[in-house]
Design a protein around this motif. Structure first.
Motif, PDB file in Angstrom:
ATOM      1  N   MET A   1      29.004 -22.029 -48.906  1.00 58.41           N
ATOM      2  CA  MET A   1      29.516 -21.198 -47.818  1.00 58.41           C
ATOM      3  C   MET A   1      28.854 -21.608 -46.505  1.00 58.41           C
ATOM      4  N   THR A   2      29.656 -21.790 -45.465  1.00 57.61           N
ATOM      5  CA  THR A   2      29.094 -22.182 -44.174  1.00 57.61           C
ATOM      6  C   THR A   2      28.714 -20.951 -43.359  1.00 57.61           C
ATOM      7  N   TYR A   3      27.829 -21.160 -42.411  1.00 65.01           N
ATOM      8  CA  TYR A   3      27.378 -20.065 -41.557  1.00 65.01           C
ATOM      9  C   TYR A   3      26.983 -20.605 -40.195  1.00 65.01           C
ATOM     10  N   ARG A   4      27.039 -19.694 -39.218  1.00 67.63           N
ATOM     11  CA  ARG A   4      26.582 -20.015 -37.875  1.00 67.63           C
ATOM     12  C   ARG A   4      25.132 -19.613 -37.717  1.00 67.63           C
ATOM     13  N   LEU A   5      24.471 -20.252 -36.761  1.00 66.10           N
ATOM     14  CA  LEU A   5      23.111 -19.874 -36.396  1.00 66.10           C
ATOM     15  C   LEU A   5      23.074 -19.440 -34.936  1.00 66.10           C
ATOM     16  N   SER A   6      22.402 -18.326 -34.697  1.00 66.32           N
ATOM     17  CA  SER A   6      22.185 -17.799 -33.356  1.00 66.32           C
ATOM     18  C   SER A   6      20.709 -17.504 -33.191  1.00 66.32           C
ATOM     19  N   LEU A   7      20.302 -17.132 -31.981  1.00 68.05           N
ATOM     20  CA  LEU A   7      18.884 -16.923 -31.690  1.00 68.05           C
ATOM     21  C   LEU A   7      18.645 -15.588 -31.001  1.00 68.05           C
ATOM     22  N   LEU A   8      17.474 -15.020 -31.276  1.00 68.59           N
ATOM     23  CA  LEU A   8      16.961 -13.840 -30.577  1.00 68.59           C
ATOM     24  C   LEU A   8      15.602 -14.194 -30.003  1.00 68.59           C
ATOM     25  N   ASP A   9      15.391 -13.873 -28.730  1.00 69.26           N
ATOM     26  CA  ASP A   9      14.111 -14.170 -28.093  1.00 69.26           C
ATOM     27  C   ASP A   9      13.572 -12.925 -27.390  1.00 69.26           C
ATOM     28  N   LYS A  10      12.270 -12.682 -27.543  1.00 72.00           N
ATOM     29  CA  LYS A  10      11.620 -11.533 -26.918  1.00 72.00           C
ATOM     30  C   LYS A  10      10.791 -11.916 -25.690  1.00 72.00           C
ATOM     31  N   SER A  11      10.786 -13.185 -25.340  1.00 74.55           N
ATOM     32  CA  SER A  11      10.022 -13.691 -24.197  1.00 74.55           C
ATOM     33  C   SER A  11       8.547 -13.285 -24.274  1.00 74.55           C
ATOM     34  N   HIS A  17      -1.086 -16.434 -19.609  1.00 74.73           N
ATOM     35  CA  HIS A  17       0.162 -16.788 -18.951  1.00 74.73           C
ATOM     36  C   HIS A  17       0.744 -15.563 -18.240  1.00 74.73           C
ATOM     37  N   THR A  18       1.806 -15.795 -17.473  1.00 73.80           N
ATOM     38  CA  THR A  18       2.444 -14.718 -16.722  1.00 73.80           C
ATOM     39  C   THR A  18       3.847 -14.459 -17.244  1.00 73.80           C
ATOM     40  N   ALA A  19       4.394 -13.319 -16.824  1.00 73.11           N
ATOM     41  CA  ALA A  19       5.779 -13.011 -17.187  1.00 73.11           C
ATOM     42  C   ALA A  19       6.733 -14.041 -16.595  1.00 73.11           C
ATOM     43  N   THR A  20       6.450 -14.535 -15.411  1.00 71.64           N
ATOM     44  CA  THR A  20       7.288 -15.559 -14.797  1.00 71.64           C
ATOM     45  C   THR A  20       7.356 -16.798 -15.678  1.00 71.64           C
ATOM     46  N   GLN A  21       6.207 -17.210 -16.207  1.00 71.07           N
ATOM     47  CA  GLN A  21       6.189 -18.375 -17.092  1.00 71.07           C
ATOM     48  C   GLN A  21       6.946 -18.092 -18.393  1.00 71.07           C
ATOM     49  N   ALA A  22       6.748 -16.904 -18.948  1.00 71.52           N
ATOM     50  CA  ALA A  22       7.415 -16.549 -20.202  1.00 71.52           C
ATOM     51  C   ALA A  22       8.927 -16.505 -20.035  1.00 71.52           C
ATOM     52  N   GLU A  51       2.650  -7.930 -23.385  1.00 70.22           N
ATOM     53  CA  GLU A  51       2.805  -9.148 -24.178  1.00 70.22           C
ATOM     54  C   GLU A  51       4.251  -9.609 -24.292  1.00 70.22           C
ATOM     55  N   LEU A  52       5.189  -8.833 -23.762  1.00 76.52           N
ATOM     56  CA  LEU A  52       6.608  -9.177 -23.816  1.00 76.52           C
ATOM     57  C   LEU A  52       7.218  -8.967 -22.435  1.00 76.52           C
TER      58      LEU A  52
END
Length: 333
Positions: A1-11, A17-22, A51-52
């Motif tokens: 069975m085939t499937y798609r891949l997607s992404l979730l990011d929380k930065s 580091h800074t929020a701007t960099q993240a 942290e996010l």
């Protein structure tokens, strides 16, 4: 069975580091995900979190849309309990008008932050009159379907602008109750396997969704991929989550023990307990991780996975999505 891949990011914001960099790394990750053939790129919502970096996903969505050209972009998810359903419908109408056919509205039930932030976000609400989540969710569906029918409150009201292609609609949850709610309103259901890895719960949730007329559910997972299996296992071995059990029966996952303790302090609970747990993360080589995705796809009829790399350095998150895409390009076509 085939499937798609997607992404979730929380930065995630690494120490020093800074929020701007993240946020810059999140945008670069989205661009690379598009180049690699991923289907969607979603961003999460968190409040008062040093942290996010993302407390306003709709703003980040607009910026990513402007910096990509094909990949679907959405929220994973908007924490609906804090907001007017009408306003959420309007915001995503604007986004879907800016980028027709590329926008997803994912909605979550959790607060996305500690109680103090929740109180500030909901300060304008009369808590005695504030509707429960199911009522808010129903209202959001009505506004998105608009204009509001004559037999309902706000009859004739429309959420404008009305986009040429509506935003995709997904409810993020981890229970049969959430799956049932999504199906009854004709929404997609994304099961948060990265938050609740219990297979009995997964099976029951998918069965509930399909029993109520839902189509094909999506499974969200956390994954870390490396060329060497031992390296991958070692990297995730030290990752932890802390589940707090409050005296009123509520339970929440936090990334640090001190955050869990602060949660209890903010709600004034002294009779709580905290369990240290290992997060549910797939780890291994690209072949090993895809083998597990193949198994899950066959077992539960899954046609799409939303992958969240764990909160590691940006180069490691990038490596994970690139290694998965060695096969994902053909699997996710």
């Amino acid at each position: 069975m085939t499937y798609r891949l997607s992404l979730l990011d929380k930065s995630p914001i690494p120490q020093g580091h800074t929020a701007t960099q993240a946020l810059g790394q999140t945008v670069r990750l989205a661009r690379r995900a598009e180049e690699l053939g991923y289907h969607r790129f979603w961003v999460a919502e968190h409040h008062n979190s040093p942290e996010l970096a993302i407390s306003a996903p709709e703003v980040v969505i607009a910026f990513i849309l402007a910096n990509t050209s094909r990949i679907r972009v959405g929220s994973g998810g908007v924490m609906l309990q804090h907001y007017s359903p009408y306003k959420v419908a309007e915001v995503f109408g604007v986004l879907a008008s800016l980028a027709p056919g590329r926008v997803d509205l994912g909605v979550g039930k959790t607060p996305g932050g500690l109680p103090l932030a929740t109180s500030a976000l909901q300060a304008a609400f009369d808590q005695g009159k504030k509707p429960d989540f199911a009522t808010q969710f129903s209202a959001l569906s009505t506004f998105l379907n608009g204009p509001v029918p004559e037999d309902q409150p706000f009859a004739g009201l429309a959420a404008t602008p009305v986009p040429p292609v509506p935003a995709g609609r997904f409810l993020l949850g981890a229970s049969p109750g959430s799956a049932t709610l999504a199906a009854r309103h004709g929404w997609g259901y994304v099961h948060a396997g990265h938050l609740n890895g219990d297979t009995d719960n997964l099976k029951a949730s998918f069965e509930a969704y399909r029993a109520q007329g839902g189509q094909t559910p999506v499974l969200a997972l956390s994954a870390y991929v490396a060329l060497d299996q031992a390296q991958a296992a070692e990297r995730v071995a030290g990752l932890k989550i802390f589940r707090i059990f409050l005296s009123n029966g509520s339970e929440f996952n936090l990334g640090r023990r001190e955050h869990a303790e602060e949660f209890a302090r903010q709600v004034g609970d002294v009779n709580y307990r905290i369990e240290e747990r290992k997060p549910s993360i797939l780890s291994g080589t690209p072949e090993e991780v895809h083998a597990e995705l193949d198994r899950l796809s066959r077992t539960y009829g899954i046609e799409e996975f939303i992958i969240e790399p764990p909160p590691v350095a940006a180069d490691e998150r990038l490596a994970t999505i690139e290694l998965l895409a060695r096969r994902a390009i053909s699997v996710a076509a």
